[in-house]
Design a protein around this motif. Structure first.
Motif, short mmCIF file in Angstrom:
data_model
loop_
_atom_site.label_atom_id
_atom_site.label_comp_id
_atom_site.label_asym_id
_atom_site.label_seq_id
_atom_site.Cartn_x
_atom_site.Cartn_y
_atom_site.Cartn_z
N LEU A 155 39.96 48.35 6.07
CA LEU A 155 40.99 47.31 6.15
C LEU A 155 40.90 46.54 7.47
CD1 LEU A 155 44.09 49.20 4.67
CD2 LEU A 155 42.85 47.29 3.63
N LEU A 156 40.70 47.27 8.56
CA LEU A 156 40.60 46.62 9.87
C LEU A 156 39.37 45.72 9.95
CD1 LEU A 156 41.61 49.53 12.29
CD2 LEU A 156 42.95 47.50 11.71
N SER A 157 38.31 46.08 9.24
CA SER A 157 37.08 45.29 9.30
C SER A 157 37.28 43.88 8.78
CB SER A 157 35.97 45.99 8.51
OG SER A 157 36.21 45.91 7.11
N ARG A 158 38.29 43.67 7.96
CA ARG A 158 38.55 42.34 7.41
C ARG A 158 38.96 41.35 8.49
NH1 ARG A 158 41.94 44.32 2.02
NH2 ARG A 158 40.19 45.41 1.02
N LEU A 159 39.35 41.87 9.66
CA LEU A 159 39.69 40.99 10.77
C LEU A 159 38.48 40.20 11.25
CD1 LEU A 159 41.91 43.44 12.88
CD2 LEU A 159 42.72 41.50 11.52
N ILE A 160 37.28 40.74 11.05
CA ILE A 160 36.09 40.10 11.60
C ILE A 160 35.05 39.74 10.54
CG2 ILE A 160 36.34 41.11 13.89
CD1 ILE A 160 34.33 43.25 13.12
N ILE A 194 26.88 50.54 12.26
CA ILE A 194 25.85 49.54 12.42
C ILE A 194 25.90 48.50 11.31
CG2 ILE A 194 24.19 51.03 11.21
CD1 ILE A 194 23.46 48.40 13.95
N LEU A 195 26.28 48.88 10.08
CA LEU A 195 26.32 47.92 8.99
C LEU A 195 27.34 46.82 9.27
CD1 LEU A 195 25.58 46.90 6.17
CD2 LEU A 195 27.25 48.52 5.22
N LEU A 196 28.52 47.18 9.72
CA LEU A 196 29.53 46.18 10.05
C LEU A 196 29.03 45.27 11.16
CD1 LEU A 196 32.40 45.06 9.72
CD2 LEU A 196 33.17 46.77 11.37
N ASP A 197 28.39 45.84 12.15
CA ASP A 197 27.82 45.06 13.25
C ASP A 197 26.82 44.03 12.72
OD1 ASP A 197 27.23 44.21 15.80
OD2 ASP A 197 26.53 46.15 16.53
N ILE A 198 25.97 44.43 11.80
CA ILE A 198 24.98 43.52 11.21
C ILE A 198 25.66 42.40 10.43
CG2 ILE A 198 23.19 43.35 9.43
CD1 ILE A 198 22.24 46.14 10.29
N LEU A 199 26.63 42.76 9.61
CA LEU A 199 27.31 41.76 8.78
C LEU A 199 28.00 40.70 9.63
CD1 LEU A 199 28.88 44.15 6.12
CD2 LEU A 199 27.17 42.38 5.65
N VAL A 200 28.63 41.13 10.72
CA VAL A 200 29.40 40.21 11.54
C VAL A 200 28.51 39.41 12.49
CG1 VAL A 200 31.24 40.05 13.26
CG2 VAL A 200 31.44 41.67 11.39
N LEU A 236 34.25 47.85 19.02
CA LEU A 236 33.42 46.91 18.28
C LEU A 236 34.26 45.77 17.71
CD1 LEU A 236 30.75 46.04 16.91
CD2 LEU A 236 31.31 47.61 15.04
N LEU A 237 35.41 46.10 17.12
CA LEU A 237 36.28 45.08 16.56
C LEU A 237 36.73 44.08 17.64
CD1 LEU A 237 38.68 47.06 14.17
CD2 LEU A 237 36.67 45.69 13.54
N VAL A 238 37.12 44.62 18.79
CA VAL A 238 37.60 43.75 19.87
C VAL A 238 36.49 42.84 20.36
CG1 VAL A 238 38.44 43.73 22.24
CG2 VAL A 238 39.43 45.32 20.60
#
Length: 370
Positions: A155-160, A194-200, A236-238
């Motif tokens: 859910l938090l990942s949707r911020l980025i 790492i996947l979220l990092d790649i996507l963003v 990472l999110l910040v």
């Protein structure tokens, strides 16, 4: 449309077309089963497996080395003084030359039978993800605590995120090396996702396919989920929310400094109440806050470079020595302000703020240098 991933004839492959990146930390009993499952699932595909080990102490690197002597498809990349799944994956991919790679865990919760399907999906997309949350997927083996944590993180990942992805927390995905090389310079390498990092980090949204898979029970070993990992995820999110303009590590260091400031004022209040001379009270509060900040930063801000064992003692000593200049200025300024105005909390606040920038700069260079 991309060209299909190359395949090999039966027999030992000479030039691998696929690299399987497997980060490890104390996974001794999982090494041989992982290779055996890859051998079974990837018949007809020229593959190699790269175990990226963060200096395991249970014999994991020795087990990989012994296996590599018997099987040339097995490789070891050993990292000293570094921790973190994301940075391990980055290092592992950069150590390969194959046109495609797969990232998976070493605990056999990711089913290698899905890998050929992930590779096939790369014929038309940039990134193929093994998802627990699309139709046909199953993440119940996570357990209650990890399941809730995964859902909250998603859910938090949707911020980025700039595109709909059901399972950006997945640690099981395939990607073409060309697309990774384009994204790599902008990766943070923070934490375990790492996947979220790649996507963003991609300049433009990647073409993504999500394939369902059943998250299996852990073969052996323990979960690495901890408060430190959760803090790294928030870090990472910040950083991504700030578009890299303000280093996330500085923001977390500042947050720890805020906690240290409250500790400082609390100790100072008690010391003043005990009728200690103000200079001594301020010095005591500074020492307690400095100690508090070192351990919190060691656990959270620098979790990927965390000092352990005897290095905690030497790190704390260096933190004291390096920050002594800031502490001297802290006490001197606070004492001067208190002498003129006799308001202890204002004097304590001013003194504590003086050393904050200095403490961050020097500790990053010396106390937690790689």
């Amino acid at each position: 449309m991309n060209a299909p991933i190359g395949e090999a004839e039966d027999g030992p492959p000479v030039v691998p077309a696929l690299s399987v990146i497997v980060p490890t930390l104390n996974e001794l009993t999982n090494i041989e089963p992982t290779v055996a499952e890859l051998d079974r699932a990837l018949r007809g595909i020229a593959w190699e497996v790269v175990f990226v080990d963060d200096d395991s102490r249970d014999g994991t690197p020795e087990a990989v080395t012994a296996l590599a002597l018997r099987d040339p498809r097995v490789r070891l990349l050993r990292r000293l003084g570094r921790r973190g799944l994301a940075s391990a994956c980055i290092d592992g991919v950069l150590a390969t030359t194959t046109p495609a790679f797969v990232v998976m865990d070493a605990d056999l919760q990711h089913d290698p039978d899905l890998i050929p399907l992930l590779l096939r999906a790369l014929d038309t997309v940039d990134l193929a993800i093994g998802s627990r949350y699309v139709a046909g997927g199953d993440g119940t083996a996570l357990g209650a605590r990890r399941g809730v944590a995964s859902r909250i993180a998603t859910l938090l990942s949707r911020l980025i995120l700039r595109q709909p992805v059901s399972d950006p927390m997945s640690g099981f995905f395939a990607m073409r090396r060309a697309q990774f090389d384009e994204v790599a310079p902008r990766l943070s390498g923070i934490g375990f996702k790492i996947l979220l990092d790649i996507l963003v980090s991609a300049k433009t949204p990647l073409k993504v396919a999500e394939l369902p898979f059943r998250f299996r029970p852990r073969h052996a070993g323990d979960s690495k989920l901890s408060a430190g990992i959760a803090a790294e995820y928030l870090l990472l999110l910040v950083e991504k929310l700030c578009a890299g303009i303000v280093p996330a590590r500085y923001l977390l260091f500042s947050a720890v400094g805020g906690i240290g400031l409250m500790v400082h004022l609390a100790v100072l209040a008690v010391a003043v109440d005990w009728r200690l001379p103000f200079a001594l009270a301020q010095a005591l509060a500074t020492w307690v806050a400095m100690t508090n900040n070192f351990f919190l930063n060691n656990f959270l801000t620098y979790a990927d470079q965390r000092r352990r064992g005897w290095n905690v003692v030497t790190g704390l000593a260096s933190f004291y020595v390096i920050c002594s200049i800031g502490a001297i200025a802290n006490v001197g300024i606070a004492n001067a302000i208190y002498t003129h105005w006799s308001v202890w909390w204002q004097a304590g606040l001013a003194g504590a703020l003086v050393g904050s920038v200095w403490n961050y700069a020097v500790s990053a260079i010396y106390t937690w240098r790689r």
